[in-house]
Design a protein around this motif. Structure first.
Motif, PDB file in Angstrom:
ATOM      1  N   THR A   5       0.837  -1.202   0.000  1.00 38.91           N
ATOM      2  CA  THR A   5       0.000   0.000   0.000  1.00 38.91           C
ATOM      3  C   THR A   5       0.873   1.253   0.000  1.00 38.91           C
ATOM      4  O   THR A   5       2.070   1.188   0.273  1.00 38.91           O
ATOM      5  CB  THR A   5      -0.961   0.006   1.211  1.00 38.91           C
ATOM      6  N   ASN A   7       0.499   5.843  -1.222  1.00 37.76           N
ATOM      7  CA  ASN A   7      -0.386   6.940  -1.621  1.00 37.76           C
ATOM      8  C   ASN A   7      -0.079   7.335  -3.058  1.00 37.76           C
ATOM      9  O   ASN A   7       1.059   7.219  -3.502  1.00 37.76           O
ATOM     10  CB  ASN A   7      -0.168   8.161  -0.724  1.00 37.76           C
ATOM     11  N   VAL A  14      -4.959   7.143  -0.804  1.00 37.25           N
ATOM     12  CA  VAL A  14      -4.472   5.831  -0.372  1.00 37.25           C
ATOM     13  C   VAL A  14      -4.697   4.825  -1.500  1.00 37.25           C
ATOM     14  O   VAL A  14      -5.777   4.777  -2.088  1.00 37.25           O
ATOM     15  CB  VAL A  14      -5.231   5.381   0.893  1.00 37.25           C
ATOM     16  N   THR A  15      -3.666   4.032  -1.799  1.00 38.17           N
ATOM     17  CA  THR A  15      -3.830   3.041  -2.867  1.00 38.17           C
ATOM     18  C   THR A  15      -3.306   1.683  -2.436  1.00 38.17           C
ATOM     19  O   THR A  15      -2.476   1.569  -1.527  1.00 38.17           O
ATOM     20  CB  THR A  15      -3.069   3.443  -4.152  1.00 38.17           C
ATOM     21  N   TRP A  16      -3.794   0.645  -3.146  1.00 35.93           N
ATOM     22  CA  TRP A  16      -3.468  -0.755  -2.845  1.00 35.93           C
ATOM     23  C   TRP A  16      -3.044  -1.449  -4.123  1.00 35.93           C
ATOM     24  O   TRP A  16      -3.649  -1.240  -5.182  1.00 35.93           O
ATOM     25  CB  TRP A  16      -4.714  -1.443  -2.242  1.00 35.93           C
ATOM     26  N   TRP A  17      -2.040  -2.287  -4.012  1.00 38.63           N
ATOM     27  CA  TRP A  17      -1.513  -2.996  -5.187  1.00 38.63           C
ATOM     28  C   TRP A  17      -2.450  -4.145  -5.560  1.00 38.63           C
ATOM     29  O   TRP A  17      -2.802  -4.973  -4.706  1.00 38.63           O
ATOM     30  CB  TRP A  17      -0.100  -3.519  -4.887  1.00 38.63           C
ATOM     31  N   TRP A  22      -2.840  -0.193  -9.394  1.00 36.29           N
ATOM     32  CA  TRP A  22      -3.220   0.310  -8.083  1.00 36.29           C
ATOM     33  C   TRP A  22      -4.701   0.634  -8.023  1.00 36.29           C
ATOM     34  O   TRP A  22      -5.288   1.068  -9.012  1.00 36.29           O
ATOM     35  CB  TRP A  22      -2.403   1.577  -7.752  1.00 36.29           C
ATOM     36  N   VAL A  26      -9.433  -1.386  -0.965  1.00 40.32           N
ATOM     37  CA  VAL A  26      -8.639  -2.463  -0.366  1.00 40.32           C
ATOM     38  C   VAL A  26      -9.160  -3.837  -0.814  1.00 40.32           C
ATOM     39  O   VAL A  26      -8.409  -4.804  -0.861  1.00 40.32           O
ATOM     40  CB  VAL A  26      -8.610  -2.330   1.179  1.00 40.32           C
ATOM     41  N   ALA A  29      -7.042  -5.455  -3.337  1.00 40.87           N
ATOM     42  CA  ALA A  29      -5.638  -5.740  -3.031  1.00 40.87           C
ATOM     43  C   ALA A  29      -5.361  -7.237  -3.114  1.00 40.87           C
ATOM     44  O   ALA A  29      -6.223  -8.053  -2.789  1.00 40.87           O
ATOM     45  CB  ALA A  29      -5.294  -5.221  -1.641  1.00 40.87           C
ATOM     46  N   PRO A  52       5.438   3.880  -0.373  1.00 42.73           N
ATOM     47  CA  PRO A  52       4.819   2.553  -0.246  1.00 42.73           C
ATOM     48  C   PRO A  52       5.393   1.752   0.912  1.00 42.73           C
ATOM     49  O   PRO A  52       6.529   1.971   1.315  1.00 42.73           O
ATOM     50  CB  PRO A  52       5.183   1.880  -1.577  1.00 42.73           C
ATOM     51  N   ASP A  71      -4.162   0.963   9.282  1.00 46.57           N
ATOM     52  CA  ASP A  71      -4.363   0.697   7.859  1.00 46.57           C
ATOM     53  C   ASP A  71      -5.835   0.470   7.530  1.00 46.57           C
ATOM     54  O   ASP A  71      -6.264   0.711   6.407  1.00 46.57           O
ATOM     55  CB  ASP A  71      -3.504  -0.499   7.427  1.00 46.57           C
ATOM     56  N   ALA A  75      -7.856   2.534   4.839  1.00 47.73           N
ATOM     57  CA  ALA A  75      -8.618   1.858   3.788  1.00 47.73           C
ATOM     58  C   ALA A  75     -10.027   2.425   3.641  1.00 47.73           C
ATOM     59  O   ALA A  75     -10.563   2.487   2.530  1.00 47.73           O
ATOM     60  CB  ALA A  75      -8.690   0.360   4.085  1.00 47.73           C
TER      61      ALA A  75
END
Ligand code: HEM
Ligand code: SF4
Lengths: 98, 542
Positions: A5, A7, A14-17, A22, A26, A29, A52, A71, A75
């Protein structure tokens, strides 16, 4: 499971792989297993993510649940402003954090 | 109000241009985050839990309606329609985009505002008494001094990389409304044989090691003050603990070497600094003071009509005496029951700006208790002002009562937090929503921090709450007996911590114990000081 995770550089969001890119959700993810570090360096170098880091999470039927409350707040959004979270229509969404 | 001269404007404009270039280079990948982070922090831009957060300086908490409207405009255009007023008399925006930040700062600069030195190990925004220029008990207006210190500390090359951040407060009344002795340097302007000077306190602070600043000098003459403070900073800059971030604040240095030794070293350095001739000529102080000349007060001294009972309650609670007959100081509470302490919507910020323009000689103040003040309202206008405030949900009559809670952003926004602060404030305020019960409890300063950094001043709360992390679960410690006022003290922990509901119950038990034990017109903290911790402990843990 482990998530990656960070930004977005420009917006700060906020971002998630997700395995291929991205997402701000969440739920999208994926488990990066032991491979997080190399994805992290490549993505940060290409400025597709800022600051990250890798976190622990627990898989659930609704998607990954970050292990640490911080987190989970990231999220969803601030618990005191449901209107500004990612789930403004769901007043109970904040319960997921606690 | 101070007005920028060409020099002030030029350095702020140049800084915006410089930052725009830095942002562009970061976006283009020419610099890394490690290189960029110190640059953005120097411009008040943090990365928080959800987004970038921008802290805008409000020098000594004073602003005019044009500036206040700009704060609303920024909330609307660049953020999510609200801002958060802080215990350092600043405002924070929680959802700023890096890509838009330079444009934002450019708009801010157009009304003589900026975010410089709101972060980093430098001298931060100077704080002061929100009633400056209006208080009946002040010996002088502290703002010209605060402004002088602002000019001296802005881009001060020697003090741009101190061992740690540095906070200065200036007051000029025996009543301390600015938590002066909990600052790295606290100045109290006093008169001695008709001459104006300052009592100098050094080494106060909150954070993980709370300390009350000892008096280092009982009287520094006005025309020596900058040299003396320069000497205070120099000793710190040389000997402050750069090796350990937890010991790097000046309070640790003063504590470790002792106030006497620190005083001796400052005196030695002062003798040297004084030869450098850095104190401004009296003419410069007079030039600055002219900006803070009293407005043209001309209203007749009429008592407001108290026939509306809600208005009368607000009058008694939120309106304070002014030094000028016919005028009053209006406190606008940003603490609606169940609301978020210190938050105001763009629309509310605009309402306050309009009221200041019409009814308060265009002036507003931000208080360290996260409220807003209209410093100069004619008594004949109080009812009109109250009605307008009520329309905007800004007429809460709870100043200094238990629901007038200071709370830091906590885990809802802050990346350093252990626990949420705001929901605790909301639950306590809601528990004590009954206006009569609150008023019966009387003055009670409740302060909440989400971690040991103590941004919510919990050490200085009559009742303080500190969020801690108990194996990943939010937990709250309770302290009693602190104060940030002239009766300054640091609160003591009651015992084991509580969960979210438990802490609300514990606060209620402590308050009920006070109601049972109080004598005469004792406040909560007075009763605590008289009877000690034990009866409260028994009531809470029973
Ligand atoms: C949300 C972002 C924030 C961050 C990252 C932050 C960070 C910190 C840190 C690290 C400290 C401890 C520094 C030290 O002891 O050396 C501190 C102290 C403090 N902060 Fe904040 N803070 C934030 C927000 C705020 C807000 C919103 C306020 C006002 C409500 C505030 C006011 C203060 C005050 C008064 C102190 C105590 C200073 C002292 O030790 O004397 N901060 N902050
Ligand atoms: S006290 Fe801690 S949680 Fe609260 S704003 Fe300061 S750093 Fe954040």
């Amino acid at each position: 499971m482990k998530l990656l995770t960070g930004n977005e550089l420009g917006s700060g969001a906020v971002t998630w792989w997700t395995g291929s890119g991205w997402s701000i959700h969440v739920e999208d993810a994926v488990d990066v297993g032991e491979g997080g570090e190399s994805i992290l360096h490549a993505e940060e170098g290409a400025r597709r993510v800022n600051a990250p880091y890798i976190i622990d999470a627990i898989p659930t039927p609704e998607g990954p649940r970050p292990a640490h409350i911080k987190d989970r707040v990231r999220a969803l959004g601030p618990t005191v402003r449901p209107d500004l979270t990612l789930k403004p229509a769901d007043p109970a969404a904040g319960d997921w954090i606690i | 109000m101070y007005k920028y001269d060409n020099y002030d404007q030029a350095i702020v404009d140049a800084r915006v241009a410089e930052f725009r270039d830095q942002v562009n280079r970061r976006m283009a990948g020419e610099i890394t985050e490690d290189q960029f982070k110190p640059l953005r922090l120097m411009n008040g831009l943090y990365l928080q839990l959800h987004a970038y957060m921008l802290r805008v300086a409000i020098p000594y908490g004073t602003l005019d309606s044009r500036q206040m409207r700009m704060l609303a405009h920024i909330a609307r255009k660049y953020d999510r329609d609200y801002g958060h007023f802080t215990t350092r008399q600043n405002i924070q925006y929680n959802w700023i985009k890096l890509e838009e930040c330079a444009d934002l700062l450019e708009e801010l600069a157009s009304v003589e505002m900026h975010a410089i030195q709101t972060s980093g190990n430098c001298i931060r925004n100077i704080s002061s008494d929100q009633y400056a220029g209006a208080a009946a008990d002040e010996v002088a207006d502290p703002r010209p001094w605060a402004e002088l210190l602002r000019q001296w500390s802005t881009f001060h090359p020697e003090f741009s990389y101190l061992p740690r951040k540095f906070k200065i407060a200036v007051i000029a009344s025996p009543e301390d409304r600015a938590a002066m002795r909990l600052h790295d340097i606290g100045l109290e302007l006093v008169k001695q044989d008709g001459e104006l000077g300052a009592r100098v306190f050094v080494g106060g602070g909150m954070g993980r090691t709370p300390m009350i600043a000892p008096e280092i000098n009982p009287f520094v003459k006005a025309d020596d003050l900058l040299s003396y403070i320069e000497a205070c900073l120099r000793v710190y800059n040389r000997y402050g603990r750069r090796d350990n971030i937890y010991k790097a604040r000046i309070k640790i240095l003063v504590h470790e070497i002792g106030a006497d030794e620190y005083r001796r070293q400052v005196a030695e350095e002062f003798a040297h600094v004084k030869t450098l001739g850095i104190d401004p000529p009296l003419a410069e102080l007079e030039r600055i003071s002219a900006f803070f000349a009293a407005p043209a007060f001309d209203a007749a001294d009429v008592e407001p009509d108290r026939s509306d009972p809600d208005f009368a309650v607000w009058l008694d609670q939120n309106v304070k005496p002014h030094k000028q007959a016919g005028y009053a100081i209006v406190n606008i509470s940003l603490k609606p029951i169940g609301g978020i302490p210190g938050d105001a919507s763009s629309a509310q910020i605009d309402v306050m700006a309009d009221l200041a323009e019409k009814y308060s000689f265009d002036e507003l103040r931000v208080t360290h208790a996260q409220n807003i003040v209209l410093p100069h309202v004619a008594k004949r206008d109080l009812y009109t002002v109250w009605q307008a405030l009520r329309e905007a949900d800004l007429a809460n009559a709870n100043l200094d009562l238990i629901s007038d809670i200071i709370a830091c952003p906590g885990l809802d926004y802050c990346s350093l937090a252990n626990a949420r602060s705001i929901p605790i404030a909301q639950k306590i305020a809601t528990r004590f929503a009954d206006a009569e019960r609150q008023r019966d409890v009387g003055e009670l300063k409740l302060k909440i921090s989400g971690c040991i950094n103590a941004c919510g001043h919990h050490h200085a709360g009559h009742i303080g709450i500190l969020g801690v992390d108990k194996k990943g679960v939010e937990n709250y410690q309770l302290t009693l007996g602190g104060s940030g006022a002239e009766d300054v003290s640091i609160g003591k922990i009651t015992g084991p911590g509580f969960d979210e509901d438990g802490i609300v119950d514990a606060v209620e038990k402590a308050v009920e114990k006070y109601r049972e034990l109080r004598e005469g017109d004792e406040r909560f903290v007075d009763t605590y000081r008289r009877v000690g911790m034990d009866p409260f402990k028994e009531a809470i843990y029973g």
